[in-house]
Design a protein around this motif. Structure first.
Motif, PDB file in Angstrom:
ATOM      1  N   ARG A  99       0.843  -1.196   0.000  1.00 40.55           N
ATOM      2  CA  ARG A  99       0.000   0.000   0.000  1.00 40.55           C
ATOM      3  C   ARG A  99       0.879   1.247   0.000  1.00 40.55           C
ATOM      4  N   TYR A 100       0.265   2.372  -0.398  1.00 33.57           N
ATOM      5  CA  TYR A 100       0.971   3.660  -0.409  1.00 33.57           C
ATOM      6  C   TYR A 100      -0.082   4.730  -0.170  1.00 33.57           C
ATOM      7  N   TYR A 101       0.046   5.497   0.927  1.00 35.57           N
ATOM      8  CA  TYR A 101      -0.974   6.505   1.261  1.00 35.57           C
ATOM      9  C   TYR A 101      -0.344   7.864   1.500  1.00 35.57           C
ATOM     10  N   LEU A 102      -1.019   8.889   0.984  1.00 37.35           N
ATOM     11  CA  LEU A 102      -0.503  10.250   1.067  1.00 37.35           C
ATOM     12  C   LEU A 102      -1.538  11.200   1.662  1.00 37.35           C
ATOM     13  N   THR A 103      -1.050  12.222   2.326  1.00 31.21           N
ATOM     14  CA  THR A 103      -1.885  13.291   2.872  1.00 31.21           C
ATOM     15  C   THR A 103      -1.454  14.604   2.214  1.00 31.21           C
ATOM     16  N   ALA A 104      -2.430  15.430   1.842  1.00 25.53           N
ATOM     17  CA  ALA A 104      -2.129  16.764   1.295  1.00 25.53           C
ATOM     18  C   ALA A 104      -2.458  17.810   2.350  1.00 25.53           C
ATOM     19  N   ARG A 105      -1.515  18.719   2.574  1.00 23.76           N
ATOM     20  CA  ARG A 105      -1.729  19.820   3.514  1.00 23.76           C
ATOM     21  C   ARG A 105      -1.550  21.138   2.779  1.00 23.76           C
ATOM     22  N   ARG A 106      -2.386  22.067   3.126  1.00 25.59           N
ATOM     23  CA  ARG A 106      -2.222  23.403   2.536  1.00 25.59           C
ATOM     24  C   ARG A 106      -1.916  24.402   3.637  1.00 25.59           C
ATOM     25  N   SER A 107      -0.829  25.149   3.425  1.00 20.87           N
ATOM     26  CA  SER A 107      -0.484  26.202   4.360  1.00 20.87           C
ATOM     27  C   SER A 107      -0.805  27.526   3.698  1.00 20.87           C
ATOM     28  N   SER A 108      -1.457  28.400   4.442  1.00 23.36           N
ATOM     29  CA  SER A 108      -1.920  29.663   3.859  1.00 23.36           C
ATOM     30  C   SER A 108      -0.781  30.632   3.628  1.00 23.36           C
ATOM     31  N   GLY A 109       0.371  30.364   4.253  1.00 23.21           N
ATOM     32  CA  GLY A 109       1.482  31.296   4.135  1.00 23.21           C
ATOM     33  C   GLY A 109       1.396  32.395   5.182  1.00 23.21           C
TER      34      GLY A 109
END
Ligand SMILES: CC(C)(COP(=O)(O)OP(=O)(O)OC[C@H]1O[C@@H](n2cnc3c(N)ncnc32)[C@H](O)[C@@H]1OP(=O)(O)O)[C@@H](O)C(=O)NCCC(=O)NCCS
Length: 155
Positions: A65-75
């Motif tokens: 298996r391979y799992y990813l998380t996406a995070r967004r930083s507003s800056g």
């Protein structure tokens, strides 16, 4: 030329965009309660339970298996841990069988959609499938999921 060929070759990588910095990283169990379960509940009529995610993450070490998380930083991080690392806005995963990569899950929080998060996640999955020399890339999509079908068509 497919979106994979176009975007894998671009110098700034798929994670940079005009909506704040997007970071794609391996999924950890603590990500579940920090955003993944919430996104999952918004994304599917039958969302994965914490137990299903934990079982999938447990299988990452064995390579299937391979799992990813996406995070967004507003800056505009104020220095707190949460804001400096960014907010979890999406997740995705692959199941490897022989030389095939099967997309098991792609979901983006409703208030982060149409900003390229799923595209960045799919590109990161594609990179891993290519790195592992997979010869096929498969997925299932609901007939009613027009958005997902359009996303996948781009690939
Ligand atoms: C499908 C989903 C993952 C798309 O995530 P996203 O981050 O909004 O997708 P992106 O911003 O990367 O979209 C890339 C392209 O896909 C297509 N697309 C994405 N969502 C779309 C929608 N609702 N309607 C039409 N096209 C869509 C568009 O071509 C879009 O490019 P554009 O915004 O420049 O027009 C998200 O809507 C979601 O989580 N849906 C519920 C879960 C789901 O159905 N997952 C798929 C597994 S079946």
């Amino acid at each position: 030329m497919s979106v994979i060929e176009r975007m894998l070759g671009r110098p700034d990588g798929p994670g940079d965009d005009n909506n704040g910095s997007l970071t794609i990283a391996p999924m950890r169990k603590r990500d579940l309660r920090q955003g993944i379960l919430d996104t999952e509940a918004h994304a599917y009529p039958t969302p994965w339970s914490p137990g299903v995610f934990q079982s999938e993450i447990d299988q990452v070490a064995g390579g299937s298996r391979y799992y990813l998380t996406a995070r967004r930083s507003s800056g505009t991080a104020s220095g707190s841990r949460r804001s400096s690392k960014g907010r979890i806005v999406g997740h995705a995963g692959l199941w490897f069988t022989l030389d095939e990569a099967h997309v098991t899950n792609v979901a983006v929080h409703p208030d982060a959609r149409r900003t390229g998060v799923a595209t960045a996640l799919m590109l990161a999955l594609a990179e891993e499938a290519i790195r592992r020399e997979c010869t096929a890339w498969t997925l299932e999509v609901r007939v009613s999921s027009d958005g997902a079908q359009e996303l996948y068509r781009n690939f």
